[in-house]
Motif scaffolding. Sequence first.
Motif, mmCIF file in Angstrom:
data_model
loop_
_atom_site.group_PDB
_atom_site.id
_atom_site.type_symbol
_atom_site.label_atom_id
_atom_site.label_comp_id
_atom_site.label_asym_id
_atom_site.label_seq_id
_atom_site.Cartn_x
_atom_site.Cartn_y
_atom_site.Cartn_z
ATOM 1 N N HIS A 83 33.788 4.514 64.022
ATOM 2 C CA HIS A 83 33.347 3.633 65.118
ATOM 3 C C HIS A 83 32.279 4.446 65.860
ATOM 4 C CE1 HIS A 83 37.021 0.962 64.741
ATOM 5 N NE2 HIS A 83 37.448 2.056 64.127
ATOM 6 N N ARG A 90 37.370 8.281 76.602
ATOM 7 C CA ARG A 90 38.595 7.754 77.225
ATOM 8 C C ARG A 90 39.555 8.876 77.608
ATOM 9 N NH1 ARG A 90 38.635 3.124 73.094
ATOM 10 N NH2 ARG A 90 40.800 3.481 72.521
ATOM 11 N N TYR A 103 49.819 3.090 72.019
ATOM 12 C CA TYR A 103 48.426 2.647 71.855
ATOM 13 C C TYR A 103 48.265 1.163 72.189
ATOM 14 C CZ TYR A 103 44.042 1.547 69.462
ATOM 15 O OH TYR A 103 42.791 1.085 69.171
ATOM 16 N N ILE A 113 40.573 -0.055 73.676
ATOM 17 C CA ILE A 113 39.315 -0.615 73.184
ATOM 18 C C ILE A 113 38.567 -1.323 74.315
ATOM 19 C CG2 ILE A 113 38.325 -2.374 71.633
ATOM 20 C CD1 ILE A 113 40.739 -1.792 69.726
ATOM 21 N N TYR A 153 32.483 -2.729 70.027
ATOM 22 C CA TYR A 153 32.700 -2.370 71.422
ATOM 23 C C TYR A 153 31.796 -3.181 72.342
ATOM 24 C CZ TYR A 153 35.385 1.652 69.742
ATOM 25 O OH TYR A 153 36.309 2.465 69.150
ATOM 26 N N HIS A 186 37.481 -6.793 66.815
ATOM 27 C CA HIS A 186 38.153 -5.529 67.150
ATOM 28 C C HIS A 186 39.207 -5.770 68.221
ATOM 29 C CE1 HIS A 186 37.372 -0.932 68.027
ATOM 30 N NE2 HIS A 186 38.512 -1.141 67.394
ATOM 31 N N PHE A 223 40.453 -6.173 63.017
ATOM 32 C CA PHE A 223 41.616 -5.371 63.386
ATOM 33 C C PHE A 223 42.831 -6.307 63.357
ATOM 34 C CE2 PHE A 223 43.421 -2.434 67.013
ATOM 35 C CZ PHE A 223 44.313 -1.878 66.119
ATOM 36 N N HIS A 251 41.216 -3.566 58.990
ATOM 37 C CA HIS A 251 42.112 -2.583 59.609
ATOM 38 C C HIS A 251 43.508 -3.203 59.551
ATOM 39 C CE1 HIS A 251 38.559 -0.896 61.648
ATOM 40 N NE2 HIS A 251 39.293 0.022 62.222
ATOM 41 N N GLU A 254 48.127 -0.358 60.734
ATOM 42 C CA GLU A 254 47.982 0.892 61.502
ATOM 43 C C GLU A 254 49.277 1.158 62.256
ATOM 44 O OE1 GLU A 254 44.635 1.109 64.221
ATOM 45 O OE2 GLU A 254 45.290 3.043 65.036
ATOM 46 N N HIS A 274 43.657 2.349 57.308
ATOM 47 C CA HIS A 274 44.852 2.849 58.009
ATOM 48 C C HIS A 274 46.075 2.844 57.102
ATOM 49 C CE1 HIS A 274 43.364 3.605 61.995
ATOM 50 N NE2 HIS A 274 42.772 2.437 62.026
ATOM 51 N N ASN A 327 36.388 7.712 66.744
ATOM 52 C CA ASN A 327 36.315 6.690 67.802
ATOM 53 C C ASN A 327 36.829 7.314 69.097
ATOM 54 O OD1 ASN A 327 39.162 5.672 68.614
ATOM 55 N ND2 ASN A 327 39.306 5.774 66.385
ATOM 56 N N PRO A 328 36.532 6.703 70.240
ATOM 57 C CA PRO A 328 36.889 7.361 71.509
ATOM 58 C C PRO A 328 38.358 7.226 71.904
ATOM 59 C CG PRO A 328 35.725 5.307 71.927
ATOM 60 C CD PRO A 328 35.708 5.506 70.438
ATOM 61 N N GLY A 329 39.166 6.481 71.123
ATOM 62 C CA GLY A 329 40.549 6.262 71.512
ATOM 63 C C GLY A 329 41.543 6.990 70.621
ATOM 64 N N SER A 330 41.736 6.449 69.419
ATOM 65 C CA SER A 330 42.802 6.966 68.557
ATOM 66 C C SER A 330 42.383 8.173 67.731
ATOM 67 C CB SER A 330 43.303 5.859 67.625
ATOM 68 O OG SER A 330 42.239 5.397 66.816
HETATM 69 O O1 IZC Z 1 38.698 2.417 70.170
HETATM 70 O O2 IZC Z 1 40.848 2.495 69.844
HETATM 71 N N1 IZC Z 1 42.344 1.440 66.004
HETATM 72 N N2 IZC Z 1 40.466 0.555 66.605
HETATM 73 C C1 IZC Z 1 41.606 0.262 65.846
HETATM 74 C C2 IZC Z 1 40.488 1.724 67.114
HETATM 75 C C3 IZC Z 1 41.693 2.308 66.727
HETATM 76 C C4 IZC Z 1 39.405 2.312 67.941
HETATM 77 C C5 IZC Z 1 39.696 2.411 69.404
#
Ligand code: IZC
Length: 417
Positions: A83, A90, A103, A113, A153, A186, A223, A251, A254, A274, A327-330
Amino acid sequence: MSMANRLVISNIGLLATPLGRTAAVGPAQGQISQRSGAYLVAEDGIITAQGNGQVPEALLQGARHIDAGGRLVTPGLVDAHTHLVFGGWREHELAMKRRGVPYLEILAQGGGILSTVCTTRQASEDDLVQKAGEALGEMLSLGVTTCEAKSGYGLDRQTELRQLAVIRRLGKEQPVELAATYLGAHAVPEEYKTQREDYIRLMTEEMIPLIAREGLAEFCDVFCETGVFTAAESEEILRAALAHGLKVKIHTDEIDAIGGTELAGALPAVSAEHLIAATDRGIAALAKGGTVAVLLPATSFYLGKPYARARDMIAAGVPVAVASDFNPGSCPSLNLQLAMNLACWNYHLTPEETLTAVTLNAAAAICRADRLGSLEVGKQADLVIWNAPNLDYIFYRFGQNLAKTVIKQGVVATTNR
Ligand code: IZC
Ligand code: ZN
């Protein structure tokens, strides 16, 4: 024969590469070619010859010559799931994550997200080019020569198009080849929270036709997850993408197995990503569909989740790729070498299987295995000279960059120490 654009790499201690123009499946994933004392020749960015021992004098004349010094050489790494383009980070969610807030809970509260959607909507195209360009520079120095990059995003028309424009610009402005994926699905944006069907219609009737017509993306991704998009919604979106000529990814599994993996195999999708919670039925569906499993071990590490069933997938005949999921989260790490270490130790893949997972099978996950992902005559000269004498060494050491010289299309793109 023109010699102006000839590259010769001599004195390769070990040339390790999968072979073929399609994904390696089952035992073939671990059956790579390993040649000691090799040399490689490329003309205009394409491999034209390889051999052992001394390089014939005629080939050296007028060529750019690199002595590999007895080091390991592999294909350039392909990161098949990132991503790449986003505004902000974050780190403000770190304390919440450390307290154990899941999450999907953070996302349901409008964070996750959706937090990155706010910061990405505020970022200009130039801001995003600058930030993603820096990330690509780091990836290149780690040996990544090709990278898939998703939107997702923006979740509104203009920001999704801005993200895809950033990917297109970066594909022209720097050496790493990019494969663009539209990931409008997403999350459901806040403004459509109570009218999700309208958001799905925006994607299927407006965004997908526009993106396909303008050639802004090759792939469409969804997703498919509890509280995000159901398997039925995912199918509707991905079938619209297929109808407009986009290839599809998903995706899935996950966190929860809600049917996305069976859908991936049935469509079939090029890849399913995933797969942490994949069931036997899901794995069988992927094998039947010839869908590449893109596994993301650094995300399992960062979310404190189990590791996907890579061994069962290989045994079932599913081609396995490994990617960063930057990616900035997971997964706020773009280090594919780290993902390779994690794959070796936590998926119990061999070094040979893992190499295939980040080269040939990763190239197959973005429909480029005919051109990339292995070092053999006719393929593109994308390769890494490692600060390592053999393949085991790069799985034995970890936590530092072991790539020495990275070559893209026959040209030195980065040299580290
Ligand atoms: O920004 O959290 N799992 N998408 C699906 C993500 C992780 C990216 C996020
Ligand atoms: Zn992802």
